[in-house]
Design a protein around this motif. Structure first.
Motif, PDB file in Angstrom:
ATOM      1  N   LEU A  99      35.836  44.189  46.070  1.00  0.00           N
ATOM      2  CA  LEU A  99      35.538  45.469  45.428  1.00  0.00           C
ATOM      3  C   LEU A  99      35.523  45.179  43.932  1.00  0.00           C
ATOM      4  CD1 LEU A  99      37.817  47.828  47.557  1.00  0.00           C
ATOM      5  CD2 LEU A  99      35.422  47.209  47.926  1.00  0.00           C
ATOM      6  N   GLU A 100      34.327  45.233  43.310  1.00  0.00           N
ATOM      7  CA  GLU A 100      34.179  44.783  41.935  1.00  0.00           C
ATOM      8  C   GLU A 100      33.327  45.738  41.113  1.00  0.00           C
ATOM      9  OE1 GLU A 100      32.034  41.078  41.809  1.00  0.00           O
ATOM     10  OE2 GLU A 100      30.596  41.761  43.293  1.00  0.00           O
ATOM     11  N   ARG A 101      33.457  45.626  39.790  1.00  0.00           N
ATOM     12  CA  ARG A 101      32.654  46.460  38.893  1.00  0.00           C
ATOM     13  C   ARG A 101      31.179  46.233  39.169  1.00  0.00           C
ATOM     14  NH1 ARG A 101      35.774  48.195  33.612  1.00  0.00           N
ATOM     15  NH2 ARG A 101      34.083  49.680  33.644  1.00  0.00           N
ATOM     16  N   GLY A 102      30.425  47.324  39.236  1.00  0.00           N
ATOM     17  CA  GLY A 102      28.995  47.238  39.512  1.00  0.00           C
ATOM     18  C   GLY A 102      28.687  47.101  40.986  1.00  0.00           C
ATOM     19  N   GLY A 103      29.734  47.077  41.816  1.00  0.00           N
ATOM     20  CA  GLY A 103      29.536  46.903  43.255  1.00  0.00           C
ATOM     21  C   GLY A 103      30.379  47.892  44.029  1.00  0.00           C
ATOM     22  N   THR A 143      36.860  48.800  29.380  1.00  0.00           N
ATOM     23  CA  THR A 143      35.731  47.884  29.586  1.00  0.00           C
ATOM     24  C   THR A 143      36.110  46.620  30.354  1.00  0.00           C
ATOM     25  OG1 THR A 143      36.175  46.873  27.444  1.00  0.00           O
ATOM     26  CG2 THR A 143      34.559  48.683  27.489  1.00  0.00           C
ATOM     27  N   HIS A 144      37.327  46.511  30.838  1.00  0.00           N
ATOM     28  CA  HIS A 144      37.814  45.289  31.511  1.00  0.00           C
ATOM     29  C   HIS A 144      36.904  44.904  32.676  1.00  0.00           C
ATOM     30  CE1 HIS A 144      40.668  42.275  32.854  1.00  0.00           C
ATOM     31  NE2 HIS A 144      40.601  42.770  34.080  1.00  0.00           N
ATOM     32  N   ASN A 145      36.466  43.644  32.672  1.00  0.00           N
ATOM     33  CA  ASN A 145      35.647  43.130  33.768  1.00  0.00           C
ATOM     34  C   ASN A 145      35.939  41.634  33.908  1.00  0.00           C
ATOM     35  OD1 ASN A 145      33.833  42.527  35.755  1.00  0.00           O
ATOM     36  ND2 ASN A 145      32.058  43.386  34.705  1.00  0.00           N
ATOM     37  N   PRO A 146      36.863  41.266  34.824  1.00  0.00           N
ATOM     38  CA  PRO A 146      37.244  39.860  34.930  1.00  0.00           C
ATOM     39  C   PRO A 146      36.099  38.939  35.338  1.00  0.00           C
ATOM     40  CG  PRO A 146      38.153  41.120  36.762  1.00  0.00           C
ATOM     41  CD  PRO A 146      37.534  42.106  35.808  1.00  0.00           C
ATOM     42  N   LYS A 147      35.054  39.458  35.958  1.00  0.00           N
ATOM     43  CA  LYS A 147      33.916  38.625  36.388  1.00  0.00           C
ATOM     44  C   LYS A 147      33.081  38.170  35.201  1.00  0.00           C
ATOM     45  CE  LYS A 147      34.390  39.390  40.897  1.00  0.00           C
ATOM     46  NZ  LYS A 147      34.811  38.447  41.865  1.00  0.00           N
ATOM     47  N   LYS A 148      33.192  38.856  34.049  1.00  0.00           N
ATOM     48  CA  LYS A 148      32.332  38.537  32.903  1.00  0.00           C
ATOM     49  C   LYS A 148      33.111  37.866  31.793  1.00  0.00           C
ATOM     50  CE  LYS A 148      28.735  41.742  33.895  1.00  0.00           C
ATOM     51  NZ  LYS A 148      27.884  42.803  33.517  1.00  0.00           N
TER      52      LYS A 148
END
Length: 149
Positions: A99-103, A143-148
């Motif tokens: 379960l991730e940002r943008g998804g 704005t936290h997004n560990p994938k980026k």
């Protein structure tokens, strides 16, 4: 007499192997949650993100999420930038549900309070087969997004 003893032994051994095979192939899911977080909400809605890893030999399904933060917590699938509420997500055997940002994600509506960065939001994940798992979502910057990173 010897022939009957041998036959009985073979039957017992075959039955034992068959039962052992059934129990190992129908093993339970073995679930673990990693990477959980919630970006600090800016209104009365929030999203939660995490990974459910399944090291077990059978799949499971995430069927719902509950939290003291909201009485309206749902799970959403995102396809072509469109969110849709779903009734469950598969957690494949030997795989993971991301379960991730943008998804795909957890959605919290009508928040009872505004969690701030540095706090934790507790949730309980409910599955079709496995026992519920309690998880604390650390509240990160909006704005936290560990994938980026």
């Amino acid at each position: 007499m010897t022939r009957r003893t041998v036959l009985a032994g073979v039957l017992a051994l075959t039955t034992g192997l068959t039962l052992a095979g059934c129990s190992s192939s129908g093993g339970a899911p073995e679930l673990k949650v990693t990477g959980a977080f919630m970006p600090q909400p800016i209104n009365d809605m929030a999203a939660g993100f995490l990974v459910v890893q399944n090291s077990g030999s059978s799949s499971d399904r995430l069927t719902s999420v509950t939290s003291p933060l909201s009485d309206d917590v749902t799970i959403h699938r995102t396809t072509n930038q469109t969110m849709r509420m779903v009734s469950s997500f598969e957690v494949p055997a030997g795989g993971e549900l991301d379960l991730e940002r943008g998804g795909n994600h957890i959605m919290f509506m009508k928040l009872k309070q505004q969690p701030k960065q540095g706090e934790k939001v507790s949730v309980e994940l409910h599955f079709e087969k496995a026992d519920p798992i309690k998880v604390d979502l650390p509240v990160k910057e909006t704005t936290h997004n560990p994938k980026k990173q």
